[in-house]
Motif scaffolding. Structure first.
Motif, short mmCIF file in Angstrom:
data_model
loop_
_atom_site.label_atom_id
_atom_site.label_comp_id
_atom_site.label_asym_id
_atom_site.label_seq_id
_atom_site.Cartn_x
_atom_site.Cartn_y
_atom_site.Cartn_z
N PHE A 381 -9.32 -0.02 -7.54
CA PHE A 381 -8.82 0.62 -6.32
C PHE A 381 -9.94 0.74 -5.28
N LYS A 382 -11.15 1.06 -5.75
CA LYS A 382 -12.29 1.15 -4.83
C LYS A 382 -12.64 -0.22 -4.25
N PRO A 386 -9.06 -1.29 2.69
CA PRO A 386 -8.20 -0.18 3.15
C PRO A 386 -6.76 -0.61 3.41
N GLU A 388 -5.14 -3.03 1.88
CA GLU A 388 -4.53 -3.19 0.57
C GLU A 388 -4.24 -1.84 -0.07
N GLN A 389 -5.12 -0.89 0.13
CA GLN A 389 -4.87 0.46 -0.42
C GLN A 389 -3.60 1.05 0.17
N GLN A 390 -3.40 0.88 1.46
CA GLN A 390 -2.15 1.37 2.07
C GLN A 390 -0.93 0.72 1.43
N VAL A 392 -0.71 -0.66 -1.55
CA VAL A 392 -0.58 -0.22 -2.94
C VAL A 392 0.05 1.16 -3.02
N LEU A 393 -0.41 2.08 -2.17
CA LEU A 393 0.14 3.44 -2.17
C LEU A 393 1.63 3.43 -1.82
N VAL A 451 -1.76 4.60 -10.05
CA VAL A 451 -1.76 4.98 -8.64
C VAL A 451 -0.93 6.24 -8.42
N CYS A 455 -3.82 8.54 -7.39
CA CYS A 455 -4.24 8.08 -6.06
C CYS A 455 -3.31 8.50 -4.91
N PRO A 460 -6.56 6.26 2.45
CA PRO A 460 -7.42 5.09 2.53
C PRO A 460 -8.38 5.19 3.72
#
Length: 460
Positions: A381-382, A386, A388-390, A392-393, A451, A455, A460
């Protein structure tokens, strides 16, 4: 006689008799017995039961007894094999493997009585004058499951198609390194030079090329361009196999997949040279992310191949774990997406908390994320960008696949960022594209559970 020579020698004996190489547990039994280990020690190393190792050992001693014509057992294995090895390496004798009497015949009558099957040290020892194999940092493979078709694909690509550059890709723990090492173990004699190196702690291209040249007993020239030409000359003159593991570590974390860190940008020159220039050698890249060269080059025009590893669905993965309720194993495997590392981690938990009762664990009706999984997913995740983090969430909120149009409406992302983000997540093997009436996207179920639990409160 060292352990490498012993393994080669015993493997040759077994192949001559059965047509099959030693499997991973048999190799561990041979090596462990040579090192005076108990069956219990070997079992722990192989992650199998002591009884299973004992059965494998008994079958192997019986086979060797038949081949050598004398009683071989664990207690006399070392002394007997060392004596046979020395005798078979003696120029005055030729060892009869295929004959019915399994004895030694003097050279002067060997053509009349014995098949010509010499087991000389030069044939057994892979470190002979014509071969150089450096597998120091390669893992020892104990268990190998259900990837025979992928091994065959690697073999055909390299031996039949002479594919010069191959990427072996997949999520962490799916078995990329294990697959490649299995291929190497089965094809040691196909290559004059084999060098396995890891980029877990990356080095500059120049240092890497220096190491490869030194391994090939070449004095490196001054400039990197000259060194690359030297390496290419070796690739033309010799049949080489170079394995670069953990290639994703030369890519930038926090950005889309496969973008090089500035200090490793010139690796592109090496990969392009390997793919585009005529030679007889092969390079395998093992990575969690695809490099740009493999994305851009056309497999129909260049001798390259991407081998993406999918989930395993073979209950053999759990054979040596000590778990109970075998009729529930396939359900457990599907729950953890056939990832060997996930399954190893959850098997330990089931043994400790549920006394190995898989049915009782499944009755919890919950996808448990172990501490080891949490650590690996945290690192993943790290690493993603950013954007991709959005994605994924947002994807983690839905059990069913969702469309690109829905994601565009629910997230404040441009079309370019949305599309590039989805592509990057697919290249990291955490998002799958599903074709139904329209194209949908689904987050990996195990990663999704992480996630959702760890998470969702992150920004992000």
């Amino acid at each position: 006689m060292n352990v490498s020579q012993l393994l080669q020698f015993v493997d040759r004996l077994v192949v001559e008799r059965t047509g099959k190489h030693l499997d991973d547990v048999q190799r561990a039994v041979v090596e462990g017995t040579w090192q005076r280990q108990t069956y219990d020690d070997i079992a722990q190393k192989c992650h199998v039961t002591k009884n299973y190792v004992g059965d494998v050992g008994a079958e192997l001693w019986q086979l060797l007894s038949e081949i050598l014509g004398e009683d071989i057992k664990k207690s006399n294995f070392c002394s007997s094999l060392e004596r046979v090895y020395i005798e078979s390496s003696d120029n005055s004798n030729i060892y009869n493997i295929n004959g019915s009497n399994n004895n030694f015949c003097p050279t002067q009558i060997s053509n009349q009585l014995c098949p010509i099957n010499k087991l000389k040290e030069s044939e057994i020892n892979t470190q002979s004058t014509s071969h150089y194999h450096d597998l120091t940092v390669a893992p020892q493979i104990i268990n190998f499951y259900a990837r025979e078709s992928e091994v065959k694909t690697l073999y055909n690509s390299i031996s039949n198609d002479n594919t010069r550059l191959i990427s072996v890709l997949g999520l962490s723990g799916i078995g990329k390194t294990t697959l490649v090492k299995r291929f190497v173990d089965l094809n040691l004699q196909e290559f004059e030079v084999i060098i396995w190196t890891s980029l877990k702690f990356p080095k500059s291209l120049e240092l890497l090329v220096n190491d490869l040249l030194n391994a090939c007993k070449q004095e490196a020239k001054q400039t990197i361009d000259d060194k690359l030409k030297q390496l290419l000359d070796i690739f033309r003159d010799k049949k080489c196999l170079i394995i670069l593991d953990d290639v994703h570590n030369i890519f930038i974390p926090g950005q889309f997949a496969g973008q090089y860190k500035s200090e490793y940008q010139d690796y592109q020159n090496l990969f392009a040279m390997i793919a585009e220039t005529e030679h007889q050698s092969n390079v395998i890249l093992i990575s969690q992310e695809q490099c740009a060269e493999m994305e851009c080059l056309d497999e129909e025009l260049y001798p390259i191949k991407c081998l993406e590893l999918s989930d395993l669905d073979d209950v053999a993965i759990l054979k040596s774990t000590g778990l109970k309720d075998e009729d529930c194993w396939l359900k457990l495997i599907n729950l953890y997406e056939g990832n060997p590392v996930y399954l190893k981690s959850i098997a330990i938990l089931i043994k400790k908390i549920f006394d190995g009762e898989v049915a009782e664990f499944l009755a919890e009706n919950s996808l448990i994320i172990t501490k080891d999984m949490q650590y690996n997913f945290h690192q993943l995740f790290k690493r993603i960008s950013p954007i991709e983090q959005q994605l994924v969430l947002e994807l983690s909120k839905f059990e069913q696949p969702v469309s690109r149009e829905y994601l565009r409406q629910s997230l404040d992302l441009s079309s370019m960022d949305l599309i590039n983000g989805l592509q990057s997540l697919q290249q990291r093997y955490v998002v799958r594209k599903i074709k139904e009436d329209k194209i949908l996207f689904k987050l990996s179920s195990v990663f999704q559970e992480y996630v959702k639990n760890c998470c969702l409160n992150l920004q992000p």
